[in-house]
Enzyme design. Structure first.
Site, PDB file in Angstrom:
ATOM      1  N   ALA A 139     -24.690   6.759  21.367  1.00 51.96           N
ATOM      2  CA  ALA A 139     -24.503   5.702  22.130  1.00 51.96           C
ATOM      3  C   ALA A 139     -23.906   4.698  21.206  1.00 51.96           C
ATOM      4  O   ALA A 139     -23.670   4.866  19.938  1.00 51.96           O
ATOM      5  CB  ALA A 139     -25.724   5.158  22.509  1.00 51.96           C
ATOM      6  N   SER A 140     -23.733   3.521  21.413  1.00 55.41           N
ATOM      7  CA  SER A 140     -22.925   2.450  20.845  1.00 55.41           C
ATOM      8  C   SER A 140     -23.709   2.007  19.652  1.00 55.41           C
ATOM      9  O   SER A 140     -23.220   1.384  18.695  1.00 55.41           O
ATOM     10  CB  SER A 140     -22.185   1.398  21.721  1.00 55.41           C
ATOM     11  OG  SER A 140     -23.443   0.939  22.649  1.00 55.41           O
ATOM     12  N   ALA A 142     -26.701   3.633  18.226  1.00 55.14           N
ATOM     13  CA  ALA A 142     -27.101   4.578  17.637  1.00 55.14           C
ATOM     14  C   ALA A 142     -27.127   6.071  18.044  1.00 55.14           C
ATOM     15  O   ALA A 142     -26.503   6.140  19.149  1.00 55.14           O
ATOM     16  CB  ALA A 142     -28.788   4.446  17.570  1.00 55.14           C
ATOM     17  N   GLN A 143     -27.336   7.138  17.492  1.00 56.53           N
ATOM     18  CA  GLN A 143     -27.170   8.381  17.893  1.00 56.53           C
ATOM     19  C   GLN A 143     -28.422   9.059  17.604  1.00 56.53           C
ATOM     20  O   GLN A 143     -29.272   8.706  16.407  1.00 56.53           O
ATOM     21  CB  GLN A 143     -25.876   9.158  17.422  1.00 56.53           C
ATOM     22  CG  GLN A 143     -25.750   9.258  15.839  1.00 56.53           C
ATOM     23  CD  GLN A 143     -24.257  10.079  15.840  1.00 56.53           C
ATOM     24  OE1 GLN A 143     -23.304   9.625  16.478  1.00 56.53           O
ATOM     25  NE2 GLN A 143     -24.227  10.820  14.926  1.00 56.53           N
ATOM     26  N   VAL A 144     -29.026  10.266  18.204  1.00 54.53           N
ATOM     27  CA  VAL A 144     -29.832  11.018  17.869  1.00 54.53           C
ATOM     28  C   VAL A 144     -29.699  12.423  17.646  1.00 54.53           C
ATOM     29  O   VAL A 144     -28.711  13.020  18.245  1.00 54.53           O
ATOM     30  CB  VAL A 144     -30.775  10.902  19.224  1.00 54.53           C
ATOM     31  CG1 VAL A 144     -32.176  11.722  18.991  1.00 54.53           C
ATOM     32  CG2 VAL A 144     -31.296   9.491  19.673  1.00 54.53           C
ATOM     33  N   LYS A 158     -33.468   9.233  15.222  1.00 53.08           N
ATOM     34  CA  LYS A 158     -32.512   8.113  15.674  1.00 53.08           C
ATOM     35  C   LYS A 158     -31.908   7.357  14.631  1.00 53.08           C
ATOM     36  O   LYS A 158     -32.633   6.711  13.886  1.00 53.08           O
ATOM     37  CB  LYS A 158     -33.195   7.164  16.829  1.00 53.08           C
ATOM     38  CG  LYS A 158     -32.512   6.134  17.335  1.00 53.08           C
ATOM     39  CD  LYS A 158     -33.026   5.416  18.366  1.00 53.08           C
ATOM     40  CE  LYS A 158     -32.407   4.424  19.103  1.00 53.08           C
ATOM     41  NZ  LYS A 158     -33.340   3.778  20.199  1.00 53.08           N
ATOM     42  N   ASP A 293     -37.213   0.318  31.098  1.00 52.53           N
ATOM     43  CA  ASP A 293     -35.824   1.062  31.161  1.00 52.53           C
ATOM     44  C   ASP A 293     -36.191   2.380  31.732  1.00 52.53           C
ATOM     45  O   ASP A 293     -35.995   3.300  31.266  1.00 52.53           O
ATOM     46  CB  ASP A 293     -35.459   1.270  29.716  1.00 52.53           C
ATOM     47  CG  ASP A 293     -33.652   1.509  29.861  1.00 52.53           C
ATOM     48  OD1 ASP A 293     -33.478   1.468  30.964  1.00 52.53           O
ATOM     49  OD2 ASP A 293     -33.165   1.885  28.840  1.00 52.53           O
TER      50      ASP A 293
END
Length: 560
Positions: A139-140, A142-144, A158, A293
């Protein structure tokens, strides 16, 4: 023209220009002009901006969503905040903003590994037995990545994207300035409180890019849900976390929206629905701290049938007084008690004017009449909440953002629960929690405490009243009492006067230059060119250019 006051570094100016040009490309040129932002428009676009763009056939909501997605994480989050916590915007716009997707190209694995090693102060191999380079998601912000600790524990890591903090700070600074300009130049949008929305966005974004905040959310949530049946919270590895990385146990499960896979696995869908519903009601009414969310990608069902939520960056908080008010609202809605509903919004949001309650009552009657006679078990919470938000919107009533976020979150959980079990009734499930809140609200102990607090307040008031009255009369007698008068719209008038004065001044200067140049040409004074005064020719040229610039400015403003 009033130049927007922002941190005018080269980088910020470039980002400002990029933002303006993106909005211009999606057909928002009229707003750019009204905000006096032509300074930041590329020269080529400035010439062509009167021409239609390829997107102008789309509606305003679609174009705004596309512009937000092009501009990156800060604007995507702005749209999500507006979609989740606003009741004043048109339904079509809210629906479109709810479709915003946060996606990005993965950062190279070498950069991700370098970030982890720098943060932990040791090599990847010193912490992880395995670290998968291809990310599970990007994603903008972070990334996992999936990994395994040295003891074999499956985890996810993360990792925050490089430069994201600087990007967020730059964007929020610019958005603050745009919000001030909107409040000044677009009076029809002031009721949406653009400055307040941007301040809320800034607070949210600065928390989301600091993973220590999400780690704290996870710890609190895990403690609250420790004894909750049917809920499993992934374990946080605190010693491996920082503001840039977050390490959690890997969740091996099925997305809660994948009904076919759940049934194939033999899961009891109604039981999962009830456990999830009771969990969110416990979070709301007992803890005042809830997972806000709940899209299907953030809820998984484990092999034992328990629900495992993930992503704790967006959590809702509800103070005890608002929890009590929410219980009263739900009772009033179920009983279709118009006076109770109106009293609730008067206490929590307030009305814009004295006639608003009467106008709201008319719209509210229409909403409640639509559901008259509908059995409690058949009440469509999603539809009823949408109709209620529509009535609030039409009457310019703005409840607290926390309450709007909660109501929209409950609607999402209700829709998800009904997919799992069509017989599920959120209102019936909430009844025991509401009764418990009311019993606590009107308990003798609480009423006695409120009476004691009120008595103390009255004593303090009576004690200071004579002194305050004496001070007021002394200031009045000496003529030192100040009266503050606010005139709405005066800022716009002042701005227009400044604009007119600037044009008048420019016109006078042009006239003076023309007169002076005529004298020079007639007398031939100064250096000559082709037998004509060069200074006179230069003066006429400058006056002509200034005149054309003035006429263009007047025509562009639409006011002659």
């Amino acid at each position: 023209m009033a130049i927007p006051r922002v941190d005018l570094t080269y980088r910020n100016i470039q980002r400002y220009r990029q933002i303006i040009n993106v909005f211009l490309s999606y057909g928002f040129g009229h707003l750019i002009e009204r905000l006096d932002l032509g300074t930041y428009v590329d020269v080529g676009r400035r010439i062509l901006r009167r021409r239609p763009t390829p997107f102008e056939s789309l509606g305003f909501p679609q174009r705004l969503r596309m512009a937000f997605e092009d501009l990156g994480p800060t604007f995507v989050k702005l749209g999500q905040i507006l979609a989740m916590q606003s009741t004043g915007l048109p339904d079509e716009l809210l629906d479109e903003l709810s479709k915003l997707h946060d996606h990005a190209t993965p950062i190279p694995s070498v950069v991700a590994r370098r970030t982890v090693e720098r943060t932990l102060g040791q090599s990847i191999e010193g912490v992880f037995a395995r670290f998968d380079d291809p990310p599970l998601a990007a994603a903008s912000i972070a990334q996992v990545h999936r990994a395994a600790l040295l003891d074999g524990t499956d985890v996810v890591v993360k990792i925050r994207r490089p430069e994201i903090v600087r990007i967020v700070q730059t964007d929020t600074n610019i958005l603050r300035d745009l919000a001030r300009l909107i409040a000044r130049h677009l009076p029809e949008l002031r009721r949406y409180d653009p400055i307040g929305v941007v301040e809320q966005l800034t607070s949210t974004m600065l928390k989301e890019v600091d993973f220590r905040h999400e780690a704290r959310n996870l710890r609190v949530f895990a403690a609250n849900m420790k004894e909750q049946p049917g809920i499993s919270v992934p374990r946080l590895h605190r010693k491996l976390g920082s503001e840039e990385i977050l390490v959690l146990d890997f969740v091996e499960g099925i997305k809660i929206s994948d009904l076919d896979a759940l049934e194939e696995k033999g899961h009891d869908l109604p039981s999962i629905a009830r456990n999830g519903t009771n969990a969110i009601l416990t979070q709301v009414f007992r803890d005042g701290f809830f997972h806000a969310d709940p899209h299907p990608g953030n809820l998984f069902v484990l092999d034992d049938g328990s629900i495992a939520p993930v992503d704790f960056g967006m959590m809702g908080r509800l103070p005890a007084d608002l929890r009590d008010e929410l219980a009263l609202l739900m009772i009033a809605l179920v009983r279709k008690d118009r006076d109770g509903i109106i009293a609730f919004f008067e206490r929590t949001g307030g009305f814009p004017d004295d006639e608003a309650p009467a106008r709201f009552r008319v719209d509210l009657d229409e909403v409640l009449d639509h559901y008259h006679g509908v059995p409690l078990g058949e009440l469509d919470i999603n539809s009823m909440a949408g109709d209620l938000f529509g009535a609030l919107n039409r009457n310019d009533i703005h409840p607290p953002p926390e309450l709007v976020l909660l109501l929209k979150t409950l609607v999402m959980y209700d829709a998800l629960g009904c997919r799992l079990d069509p017989e599920l009734d959120l209102v019936t499930e909430a009844a025991p929690y509401i009764k418990e809140i009311l019993a606590r609200r009107y308990s003798p102990e609480r009423l006695g405490g409120l009476a004691a607090d009120a008595a103390v307040d009255y004593v303090d008031f009576l004690r200071i009243l004579p002194r305050e009255l004496k001070g007021l009369t002394n200031r009045l007698r000496k003529g030192r009492q100040t009266l503050v008068v606010r005139h709405d719209g005066l800022e716009d008038f002042r701005h227009e006067m400044e604009r007119s004065s600037n044009r008048l001044t420019l016109g006078l200067v042009v006239g003076a230059v023309v007169v002076g140049s005529s004298i020079l040409l007639s007398t031939g004074a100064g250096p000559t060119l082709w037998g004509v005064s060069a200074l006179g020719l230069a003066g006429f040229g400058a006056a002509g250019f200034a005149s054309v610039w003035l006429v263009i400015g007047i025509l562009r403003s639409g006011r002659l």
